[in-house]
Design an enzyme around this catalytic site. Structure first.
Site, PDB file in Angstrom:
ATOM      1  N   LYS A  28      -3.732   3.134  -1.731  1.00 53.51           N
ATOM      2  CA  LYS A  28      -5.029   3.765  -1.478  1.00 53.51           C
ATOM      3  C   LYS A  28      -4.744   5.227  -1.155  1.00 53.51           C
ATOM      4  O   LYS A  28      -4.459   5.575  -0.024  1.00 53.51           O
ATOM      5  CB  LYS A  28      -5.741   3.081  -0.325  1.00 53.51           C
ATOM      6  N   MET A  76      -5.755   9.774   9.952  1.00 53.40           N
ATOM      7  CA  MET A  76      -6.496  10.096   8.724  1.00 53.40           C
ATOM      8  C   MET A  76      -7.490  11.228   8.950  1.00 53.40           C
ATOM      9  O   MET A  76      -8.603  11.216   8.442  1.00 53.40           O
ATOM     10  CB  MET A  76      -7.218   8.852   8.193  1.00 53.40           C
ATOM     11  N   ASP A 131       0.828  -1.199   0.000  1.00 53.61           N
ATOM     12  CA  ASP A 131       0.000   0.000   0.000  1.00 53.61           C
ATOM     13  C   ASP A 131       0.866   1.252   0.000  1.00 53.61           C
ATOM     14  O   ASP A 131       2.096   1.194   0.021  1.00 53.61           O
ATOM     15  CB  ASP A 131      -1.016  -0.018   1.146  1.00 53.61           C
TER      16      ASP A 131
END
Length: 416
Positions: free
Chosen positions: A231, A346, A209
């Protein structure tokens, strides 16, 4: 080629390096160039999501087209990371005319420079050239890395390495493969666990990732299939179902697959979904925990998430969903009433809404707050502020993901 290569360490800090190609090979090679401080120009019509993220972060320059001779103006080195031999030959011909060393992924014999198998241990970098045989170079490199890490067998020798036992059975027939979900840590390649690194060296396929330390990819064997499953926050992404299917399909074909994930596989890493998909298909899975950025990022910035007399608990939440969204599973009003440390992953996009919600439910706007961007890497940046002003300060400082937000008195616990 009959002559031996002349080993040399290139000091590329601030010097132009051109990479032609934007696929898996470039994804593996670019991080080491950036780590060396090179001014990287990437020439390719399309990029992998991982490379695009580096472009968006301002780490390298991208020209979205095919190679032109003038791309080598001012270059010190060129790496050709494409599998079209005719196009690669045209790039190396231009490099030869300009006396620029050229690395070719498609044909080592046609290159004027080789990339060695590399291992890094603190300030020590060991580069191994295997006489044109990448497997030989990797084997020697791995043994050296074991010795540098003082991971010796009981008899004092370096442990031997073999290909994964899932590849062939006792009669030589192909067996069903397996999957390992490996946490790569917060960003520094040396923070992967010993077991995680060992499994990575044995992998046939690596599904990586965006938050994986790029230098780990540079150490993969050249025959490893690298699948970029990046992502990118609020940008293009590969559906989780597709990632699950890749893990299952490769394993059922007999490969040992390492799903390499930034931080820890289970801390907002969707590792549980991948394990369930593999279990449903009958694929055995090994889970290797990783150092999570929720703890490592504050620590790297000098912030303990708990501290005697300051905080007896810490809470980790995801901020990728806005507090007022029906999809949010976080009880922000309850978090506002806690006295301990709040760590938000995030959360940059929704930071203004998050801080306003916490303040509206009783958390003091004077509560210390901090944001740590790209923790444990050479690009780490840390900002200290208060709950009431941190969202505006982040915009002023132009901080970008990946970043960790810390709220609580521990932000200042080690000051003075």
């Amino acid at each position: 080629m009959t002559s031996n290569p002349y080993p040399l360490g290139l000091r590329l800090d601030g010097r132009r390096v051109v990479v032609v190609g934007g696929g898996a090979v470039a994804t593996r090679r670019v991080p080491a160039l950036l780590d060396a401080g090179a001014d990287v120009l990437l020439v390719a019509p399309e990029l992998t999501p991982a490379l695009r993220a580096r472009v968006d972060a301002g780490r390298l320059h991208w020209v979205p087209r095919r190679f032109l001779p003038e791309d080598l103006d001012g270059a010190w080195l060129v790496q050709v990371a494409i599998d079209d031999p005719i196009a690669a030959a045209s790039v190396s011909a231009v490099a030869a005319e300009r006396r620029i060393f050229c690395v070719r992924a498609d044909d080592r014999t046609a290159a004027t420079a080789w990339t060695p198998a590399v291992t890094r241990h603190g300030p020590v970098t060991v580069a191994v050239l295997g006489g044109g045989d990448p497997r030989r170079a990797m084997t020697v490199r791995d043994a050296v890395r074991d010795l540098l890490a003082v991971r010796l067998a009981p008899d004092g020798t370096a442990p031997t390495r073999s290909r994964p036992d899932a590849a062939t059975g006792p009669t030589g027939g192909r067996q069903a493969g397996r999957v390992a979900l490996v946490g790569a840590g917060p960003g520094d390649p040396e923070l992967i666990t010993v077991r995680g690194w060992r499994l990575l060296t044995e992998a046939d396929v690596v599904v990586a990732d965006r938050l994986v330390p790029g230098l780990l990819l540079d150490e993969l064997r050249p025959d490893v299939e690298l699948v970029d499953a990046s992502k990118i926050p609020y940008g293009p992404s590969r559906a989780q179902e597709e990632i699950n299917q890749i893990l299952v399909d490769r394993a059922l074909a007999g490969a040992f697959v390492v799903r390499l994930k930034g931080g820890d596989p289970y801390v907002f890493g969707r590792g549980g979904e991948e394990l369930l998909a593999c279990a449903e298909a009958g694929v055995p899975v090994t889970v290797v925990p990783g150092v999570t950025s929720s703890i490592a990022a504050p620590a790297a910035a000098g912030i303990p998430v708990t501290h005697r007399g300051v905080a007896h608990e810490f809470t980790v939440v995801s901020g990728h969903v806005a507090p007022d969204s029906p999809a949010s599973l976080v009880r922000w009003e309850a978090l506002a009433g806690l006295r301990g440390t709040l760590v938000i992953l995030m959360g940059l996009k929704n930071l203004a809404a998050i801080t306003a919600t916490l303040i509206a439910h009783g958390r003091s706007p004077q509560t210390p707050a901090a944001v740590v961007q790209e923790a444990t890497t050479g690009a780490q940046r840390a900002l200290r502020s208060t709950l009431g002003t941190v969202a505006a300060d982040v915009l002023t400082a132009d901080l970008r993901p990946p970043a960790v937000v810390v709220v609580g008195d521990v932000v200042n616990a080690l000051d003075g």
